[in-house]
Structures are given as C-alpha cells and as structure tokens.
Scaffold this motif. Structure first.
Motif, PDB file in Angstrom:
ATOM      1  N   ILE A 332      36.459  39.225  49.296  1.00  0.00           N
ATOM      2  CA  ILE A 332      37.925  39.118  49.320  1.00  0.00           C
ATOM      3  C   ILE A 332      38.512  40.483  48.978  1.00  0.00           C
ATOM      4  O   ILE A 332      38.088  41.118  48.009  1.00  0.00           O
ATOM      5  CB  ILE A 332      38.431  38.076  48.286  1.00  0.00           C
ATOM      6  CG1 ILE A 332      37.877  36.679  48.593  1.00  0.00           C
ATOM      7  CG2 ILE A 332      39.964  38.039  48.261  1.00  0.00           C
ATOM      8  CD1 ILE A 332      38.188  35.628  47.533  1.00  0.00           C
ATOM      9  N   ALA A 357      40.880  34.250  43.330  1.00  0.00           N
ATOM     10  CA  ALA A 357      39.872  35.167  43.884  1.00  0.00           C
ATOM     11  C   ALA A 357      38.762  35.377  42.863  1.00  0.00           C
ATOM     12  O   ALA A 357      37.568  35.315  43.191  1.00  0.00           O
ATOM     13  CB  ALA A 357      40.524  36.492  44.260  1.00  0.00           C
ATOM     14  N   VAL A 364      35.133  40.581  44.922  1.00  0.00           N
ATOM     15  CA  VAL A 364      36.572  40.791  45.080  1.00  0.00           C
ATOM     16  C   VAL A 364      36.939  42.265  44.874  1.00  0.00           C
ATOM     17  O   VAL A 364      36.604  42.852  43.843  1.00  0.00           O
ATOM     18  CB  VAL A 364      37.356  39.936  44.044  1.00  0.00           C
ATOM     19  CG1 VAL A 364      38.861  40.096  44.248  1.00  0.00           C
ATOM     20  CG2 VAL A 364      36.955  38.469  44.142  1.00  0.00           C
TER      21      VAL A 364
END
Ligand SMILES: Nc1ncnc2c1ncn2[C@@H]1O[C@H](COP(=O)(O)OP(=O)(O)OP(=O)(O)O)[C@@H](O)[C@H]1O
Ligand SMILES: O=C(O)[C@H](O)COP(=O)(O)O
Length: 427
Positions: A332, A357, A364
C-alpha cells in the motif's frame, strides 16, 4: 548488499564502501537533508524529524573511525526559511548525544581549515550549501564535478556519502558533483528508502493499492499517468482534492462550492487528462460520502444529487469501503491526506486510512510531510510493515517513474569506483 535501482543499476552502501576501501581513519563528506520547517519569527526549528533520521548514518560512520563532515541546504535563497545551519548543529548534537562542531562557512578558508583539522570520530557540520550560488544551478554531474564548490572540497575527502533522499531530485553540485570524483555510497536513510521503494518494482508485491490524496493534484496526476502506462497499480483509492478532480471527470455532481475551489486552484483544467485516464481503464475509486462544512456547520453528505457544503474530509462510508479494499493488498502506498487535517475536525478520514493500512497484511509506504506526522502521532512510525518516507518532491517524482539525478549520479559513480559490484549485479 548494495541497493538496486529500477533499471537494475547498483548503488553501494556504507558496508560496501567499508569492505572495498576501508572507512577507518578516512575523511567522509556526507550530504544529508536537514531542511526543516522554521518559525520565521524566532528562527526555531519546528520539526526535527529529518535531523533525527540521519543520526544512524552519522553515528555509524563516526564509530567506524571516520572524520565526518556534513553538508545540507536549508530553504531557498530569498525565502524566510533560508537560514544558517547553526541551530541544526545544536539539535543534531542533542539527538546524537555527540558533539557536532559547526563552522559558518561552506567552501571558504574557515570551512577548509575546520575540515583539515577534523580527527577520526569527530563530526563537523558546514553551513547552508545554498550560500554558494552554484548550489542552486541544475546541471549534469560532469559539469558540477568542475564547479568551484566541488573542486574546493573534493580534494579534502576520501569518500562521499549521499544520505539525502529528499534532495535526490535535484541535480546540484552537492548531490551529483562529488560522486564523479570520489568513491561514493548511500547512507542509511537513502538505503532504507531504496529498499522500501524497490518493492514497487517487485512482481510478487501485488496487489498494489495506492491511496492518493492531498493538494498537489498536478503532481499526483503525473503519478497516475505513470502508474497507468506501466500497469503498476491494481487499485487507486482517491481522496483529498485528487478525488474531487476525478469525480468531476466522472461526471459526478460535487456541488457548486467545490467546483469553485477546484477552479480557484487551477485544478479544473486537469479534468480532460483525468477523464482520459478513466476512459483508458485506470482502476480508480472515488469517495461515496464526505464530511462537509456548510455555514459553519459540519455534516456528513452522501454523494448523489449534489454536495451542498465545502468538502473537508472523506465520510464514514468511504472510510469503511477503502479500509476493506486495503485488506487484500500486499503493498500500500499512501500519499497526501484525505482531508483538511490542519483542522482536527477533519482529520478522522486520514487517521482511519493510515490505521487500516497499518493493520493490513501489506507493506505500507507513507509519503509526504502531513501523513508522516499523522502516522507518528498514532505511534505507527516504528511498526515493522511501515515505511515513512523522508521524501516530498523526490518521492513524488520517484513514484511518477522519473530517474532521480542523485541516484543516477551514485550509480554512475559505482560503475567507476565499484566495477566488480556493478558487473556482478548486471549479470
Ligand atoms: N478536500 C480537500 N480540500 C482542500 N484541501 C485539502 C483537501 N484534502 C486535503 N487537502 C490539503 O492538502 C494539503 C496537503 O497536501 P500535499 O499534497 O501537500 O501533501 P503532503 O503529504 O503534505 O506533501 P508534502 O510533504 O510533499 O508537502 C493539506 O494542506 C490539506 O489541507
Ligand atoms: O524539502 C524538500 O523537498 C527538499 O529538502 C528539497 O528542497 P527544495 O525543493 O528546496 O530543493
């Protein structure tokens, strides 16, 4: 293990430098980026994140027995935050728990004398690199290698280390000139950034979800065009002003007041480009509800027949929809806040997306000053699956697929000074 760029080129790390050349007893020039927000009235440094980030590189080089000379810019000439680095040396000393000497000179006799006198293990910070006029010129590494800046300092050093990922998009002497003349490597901040960002070009790190918001809509559109051309994103969740642009491009009624906001910011002119991306199948989602402000009243409005208030944040339905969509991701990337987070009433959307997230199974990458502050305040900065990038403009350009001059210069330097390393990784 050296860092690998998108094109397969190699950048040596501190370990490679030590292994191949030996750091102990050497004199090393280290380009850091401690360009920080400054209170224009008091000159006080308002956020020390960048200063703290470089502590690891500096401590490590000092402990390995090198004399460490640091250079950085602060602000741009003519701007209120264009200041001396003396206060930075104090903050750095404090965060390192080690003395950081300071000299109010960059390439003149005082700086050169202080560099010559520096002993192994000692640390010296020179003044703002942009006090030297050459430093604001963008030119090739070869041209900058011949600049007075580089010619005056390079002979005093054994090696050059670039730890300034946040300035890697500038082709300035302190970034690209020295690697042409000295064996060079990435510092720990740059190494960490490159390691995290390398996940963007690993095929196994999919699905990739990009959560893109904030106010730099021009830059974000460039990122989206690159992501589309390279089929690099599996899902894009738009927030902030980016979402408003794409909703207009989709023909969704976001209300007169919000259209006026987009118009005033020059964003409406981007609608044809946004529409083109959508028509070509860009997998981009837009919010289904918003938190808006109408005559001083804050409320939630669903997207449908038109939004009455001024959009300030994404709404609860959008938060759950986007959080659900993030669950399936392996990677992400979050860039730009979902709302006007300067006002605590409009911070929830951004905070919830950052939390979702962090709780997902994905790796992330968080980019940009605003999101970094949110993630740090939520206590998520040190979470293993999170990478908080130090880059602003540099990260935007990297995500848009552009080659960053600072990285290109280090790779070029590696071909000259670390031929075995480059050859090994190109095969
Ligand atoms: N819906 C919105 N309407 C108006 N402004 C918005 C909206 N959503 C976000 N913003 C604004 O976007 C700004 C931040 O965007 P920006 O793209 O600069 O992000 P950033 O992460 O701070 O990037 P950088 O660190 O590179 O500056 C904030 O000032 C915020 O108020
Ligand atoms: O804050 C940044 O993005 C870097 O320090 C680069 O600064 P600049 O945009 O003034 O070159």
């Amino acid at each position: 293990m050296p860092c690998l760029l998108r094109n397969g080129e190699v950048i040596p790390t501190i370990d490679d430098l030590d292994e191949n050349y030996g750091v102990k007893g050497s004199k090393i020039l280290v380009r850091i980026d401690i360009n920080s927000p400054i209170d224009p009235r008091t000159g006080r440094i308002l956020d020390d994140t960048r200063i703290r980030a470089h502590a690891k590189t500096i401590r490590e080089l000092s402990e390995r027995g090198a004399a460490v000379v640091l250079i950085s810019h602060q602000g741009r000439p003519g701007e209120p935050d264009f200041t001396s680095l003396e206060p930075h040396s104090k903050v750095l000393s404090d965060r390192l728990g080690m003395t950081v000497k300071f000299v109010d000179d960059v390439i003149g006799p005082a700086a050169r004398q202080a560099i010559k006198e520096l002993k192994p293990g000692e640390i010296l910070l020179l003044d703002n690199t942009r006090l030297v006029s050459e430093e604001i010129i963008e030119a090739t590494p070869e041209k900058h290698a011949g600049s007075i800046f580089v010619q005056r300092l390079a002979p005093l050093f054994n090696y050059y280390i670039n730890d300034a990922f946040a300035t890697a998009h500038r082709s300035q002497p302190s970034i690209v000139g020295f690697p042409m003349l000295l064996p060079s490597a990435a510092g720990r901040v740059l190494e960490r950034e490159l390691h995290a960002l390398s996940k963007l070009y690993k095929p196994e790190e999919r699905p990739r979800v990009f959560v893109l918001g904030g106010g730099k809509v021009h830059d974000t559109l460039r990122i989206l065009e690159y992501l589309h051309a390279n089929r690099a994103a599996d899902r894009i969740l738009a927030t902030g002003l980016v979402a408003e642009l794409f909703m207009v491009a989709k023909g969704i009624n976001i209300g007169r007041k919000n259209i006026e906001v987009l118009e005033a910011k020059g964003i409406l002119a981007l609608v044809p480009r946004a529409r083109r991306l959508l028509l070509r199948g860009l997998p981009l989602e837009t919010p289904v509800d918003f938190v808006t402000e109408h005559n001083g009243e804050v409320r939630v409005e669903a997207v449908g027949t038109g939004i009455e208030g001024v959009i300030r944040d994404i709404g609860p339905q959008t938060i759950s929809m986007y959080s659900e969509m993030m669950k399936e991701a392996r990677l992400i990337v979050l860039r730009g806040p979902a709302g006007v987070i300067e006002d605590p009433r409009f911070r929830k959307g951004t905070e919830e997306l950052v939390k979702s997230a962090a709780e997902s199974n994905a790796y992330v990458i968080i980019g940009g000053g605003h999101l970094n502050v949110i993630a740090s305040n939520l206590g998520l900065a040190d979470k293993e699956n999170m990478h908080l990038s130090t880059g602003g403009g540099a990260l935007l350009l990297f995500l848009a697929g552009e080659d960053l001059p600072g990285l290109t210069a280090l790779a070029k330097s590696a071909r000259k000074f670390f031929p075995q390393l480059s050859a090994k990784h190109s095969t």
